[in-house]
Design a protein around this motif. Structure first.
Motif, PDB file in Angstrom:
ATOM      1  N   LEU A  24       0.821  -1.210   0.000  1.00  0.00           N
ATOM      2  CA  LEU A  24       0.000   0.000   0.000  1.00  0.00           C
ATOM      3  C   LEU A  24       0.854   1.258   0.000  1.00  0.00           C
ATOM      4  O   LEU A  24       0.522   2.246  -0.651  1.00  0.00           O
ATOM      5  N   GLU A  27       2.224   1.482  -3.678  1.00  0.00           N
ATOM      6  CA  GLU A  27       1.293   1.383  -4.796  1.00  0.00           C
ATOM      7  C   GLU A  27      -0.095   1.910  -4.463  1.00  0.00           C
ATOM      8  O   GLU A  27      -1.076   1.420  -4.994  1.00  0.00           O
ATOM      9  N   GLN A  28      -0.201   2.885  -3.578  1.00  0.00           N
ATOM     10  CA  GLN A  28      -1.535   3.339  -3.197  1.00  0.00           C
ATOM     11  C   GLN A  28      -2.074   4.362  -4.165  1.00  0.00           C
ATOM     12  O   GLN A  28      -1.272   5.027  -4.821  1.00  0.00           O
ATOM     13  N   PRO A  29      -3.355   4.527  -4.256  1.00  0.00           N
ATOM     14  CA  PRO A  29      -4.369   3.667  -3.646  1.00  0.00           C
ATOM     15  C   PRO A  29      -4.570   2.404  -4.480  1.00  0.00           C
ATOM     16  O   PRO A  29      -4.317   2.395  -5.677  1.00  0.00           O
ATOM     17  N   CYS A  30      -5.011   1.354  -3.852  1.00  0.00           N
ATOM     18  CA  CYS A  30      -5.336   0.133  -4.577  1.00  0.00           C
ATOM     19  C   CYS A  30      -6.443  -0.620  -3.853  1.00  0.00           C
ATOM     20  O   CYS A  30      -6.712  -0.389  -2.680  1.00  0.00           O
ATOM     21  N   LEU A  35      -4.395  -5.813  -4.027  1.00  0.00           N
ATOM     22  CA  LEU A  35      -3.485  -6.216  -2.948  1.00  0.00           C
ATOM     23  C   LEU A  35      -3.291  -7.725  -2.940  1.00  0.00           C
ATOM     24  O   LEU A  35      -2.179  -8.212  -2.736  1.00  0.00           O
ATOM     25  N   VAL A  59      -4.933   2.265   7.864  1.00  0.00           N
ATOM     26  CA  VAL A  59      -5.407   2.243   6.486  1.00  0.00           C
ATOM     27  C   VAL A  59      -6.793   2.873   6.452  1.00  0.00           C
ATOM     28  O   VAL A  59      -7.576   2.699   7.387  1.00  0.00           O
ATOM     29  N   LEU A  76      -7.988   1.626  -1.196  1.00  0.00           N
ATOM     30  CA  LEU A  76      -7.386   1.761   0.128  1.00  0.00           C
ATOM     31  C   LEU A  76      -6.081   2.535   0.029  1.00  0.00           C
ATOM     32  O   LEU A  76      -5.401   2.466  -0.992  1.00  0.00           O
ATOM     33  N   ARG A  77      -5.766   3.248   1.086  1.00  0.00           N
ATOM     34  CA  ARG A  77      -4.460   3.903   1.156  1.00  0.00           C
ATOM     35  C   ARG A  77      -3.994   3.871   2.607  1.00  0.00           C
ATOM     36  O   ARG A  77      -4.797   3.827   3.532  1.00  0.00           O
ATOM     37  N   SER A  78      -2.686   3.883   2.788  1.00  0.00           N
ATOM     38  CA  SER A  78      -2.141   3.910   4.144  1.00  0.00           C
ATOM     39  C   SER A  78      -2.176   5.336   4.654  1.00  0.00           C
ATOM     40  O   SER A  78      -2.107   6.294   3.883  1.00  0.00           O
TER      41      SER A  78
END
Length: 81
Positions: A24, A27-30, A35, A59, A76-78
């Motif tokens: 994450l 490679e965010q957002p995914c 994932l 997250v 999703l993103r961290s």
């Protein structure tokens, strides 16, 4: 002879969590599906770990993407915490 390390469920969850967070981060957002493909973890494992990460505030859901059928995929993103 070297002693063989025994993996516990806690070790496995920690490794899964680490794999998801690092993916994450870079490679965010995914989506959960992305994932799963990027980490090789099962969709169920991704969902379980992501749920814990969301509960902890590490997250967040960052919108959605339309799908070809069914429910839209949540991105999703961290949080960087």
């Amino acid at each position: 002879m070297r002693e063989r390390r025994r993996w516990t469920v806690q070790d496995l969850r920690r490794d899964n969590r680490s794999a998801l967070l690092s993916t994450l981060f870079f490679e965010q957002p995914c989506s959960r599906q992305e994932l799963s493909a990027a980490t090789g973890l099962s969709p169920a494992s991704v969902s379980n770990v992501v749920r814990d990460l969301i509960d902890e505030g590490a997250v967040v859901e960052a919108g959605s993407v339309d799908s070809d059928g069914g429910r839209p995929r949540m991105l999703l993103r961290s949080t960087g915490t």
